[in-house]
Enzyme design. Structure first.
Site, PDB file in Angstrom:
ATOM      1  N   GLY A  21      80.778  63.110  71.722  1.00  0.00           N
ATOM      2  CA  GLY A  21      80.526  61.857  71.003  1.00  0.00           C
ATOM      3  C   GLY A  21      80.587  62.100  69.502  1.00  0.00           C
ATOM      4  O   GLY A  21      80.674  63.238  69.037  1.00  0.00           O
TER       5      GLY A  21
ATOM      6  N   ALA B 177      75.661  60.747  67.012  1.00  0.00           N
ATOM      7  CA  ALA B 177      75.534  59.915  68.218  1.00  0.00           C
ATOM      8  C   ALA B 177      74.221  60.204  68.952  1.00  0.00           C
ATOM      9  O   ALA B 177      73.680  59.333  69.631  1.00  0.00           O
ATOM     10  CB  ALA B 177      76.720  60.138  69.148  1.00  0.00           C
ATOM     11  N   GLY B 178      73.739  61.448  68.841  1.00  0.00           N
ATOM     12  CA  GLY B 178      72.504  61.823  69.539  1.00  0.00           C
ATOM     13  C   GLY B 178      72.685  62.989  70.490  1.00  0.00           C
ATOM     14  O   GLY B 178      71.788  63.306  71.280  1.00  0.00           O
ATOM     15  N   LYS B 179      73.818  63.658  70.408  1.00  0.00           N
ATOM     16  CA  LYS B 179      74.120  64.758  71.343  1.00  0.00           C
ATOM     17  C   LYS B 179      73.066  65.864  71.269  1.00  0.00           C
ATOM     18  O   LYS B 179      72.525  66.284  72.289  1.00  0.00           O
ATOM     19  CB  LYS B 179      75.515  65.348  71.052  1.00  0.00           C
ATOM     20  CG  LYS B 179      76.648  64.342  71.109  1.00  0.00           C
ATOM     21  CD  LYS B 179      77.988  64.971  70.803  1.00  0.00           C
ATOM     22  CE  LYS B 179      78.104  65.544  69.396  1.00  0.00           C
ATOM     23  NZ  LYS B 179      77.975  64.528  68.324  1.00  0.00           N
TER      24      LYS B 179
ATOM     25  N   SER C 153      83.786  67.323  70.201  1.00  0.00           N
ATOM     26  CA  SER C 153      84.926  67.469  71.131  1.00  0.00           C
ATOM     27  C   SER C 153      85.738  66.180  71.226  1.00  0.00           C
ATOM     28  O   SER C 153      85.742  65.522  72.262  1.00  0.00           O
ATOM     29  CB  SER C 153      84.458  67.959  72.508  1.00  0.00           C
ATOM     30  OG  SER C 153      83.228  67.426  72.930  1.00  0.00           O
TER      31      SER C 153
END
Ligand code: ADP
Length: 179
Positions: A11, A15-17, A85
């Site tokens: 993401g 995003a919060g990964k 990614s």
């Protein structure tokens, strides 16, 4: 031996990964599993030190992460990857290396406007000012995964709930036992 698996979070930046990955890893460790966290920002300081953000370098970064992830999965561990990614082809290559059965692909699909508003690291502001070029979502592409195992917008739930949804998928696939 317990089955290994890789939870791969893809993401946009912000995003919060990483946040979700940390919550998820803590839960899995509490449940008695061996967990490795491969966070893109951290990986770039050692495993991928020297790589930049050209397409070739981004691909090389993903393949290095995938190589390590594949080893961990092969030995029955759990690996949580948090990396932008952005390219579908590189993610597919990673899936081939890790093995289709062992990979859970999670799209942390927070909208760009929300990531930019959060701007946790101040990178969007710098990219908009032109101080960083080739920034994903601003002047570099993000290709959403065509068929993720799970997509999380992060708008309707907090990081703990996002992690819980991933754990449900892991239970469904038999990687962890029901709690
Ligand atoms: P990334 O690793 O994708 O670059 P980070 O995890 O570093 O993103 O930052 C995401 C930011 O969004 C954090 O400040 C986090 O607290 C916030 N946030 C708000 N809601 C959520 C959610 N549901 N899941 C994860 N992070 C969230």
């Amino acid at each position: 031996m317990t089955r290994g698996c890789c939870i791969w979070l893809t993401g946009l930046s912000g995003a919060g990964k990483s946040t979700i990955a940390q919550v998820l890893a803590a839960h899995l460790i509490d449940a008695g599993r061996t967990v490795t966290l491969l966070d893109g920002d951290v990986v770039r300081t050692h495993l991928s030190r020297g790589l930049g953000f050209s397409k070739a370098d981004r691909d090389a970064n993903i393949l290095r992460i995938a190589f390590v992830a594949a080893e961990i999965v092969r030995h029955g561990g759990i690996v949580v990857v948090a990396a932008v990614s952005p390219y579908e082809a590189a993610r597919n290559q990673a899936r081939d290396m890790i093995g289709h059965d062992g990979l859970v692909l999670v799209h942390v699909a927070t909208p760009l406007a929300v990531c930019e508003q959060r701007d946790v690291k101040g990178l969007y502001a710098r990219a908009r000012r032109g101080e960083i070029t080739g920034f994903t979502g601003v002047d570099d592409p993000y290709e959403p995964p065509a068929s993720p195992d799970l997509a999380l917008t992060t708008l309707d739930c907090d990081a703990v709930e996002c992690a819980r949804r991933i754990e449900c998928v892991l239970e469904g696939r038999g990687f962890i036992s029901r709690s």
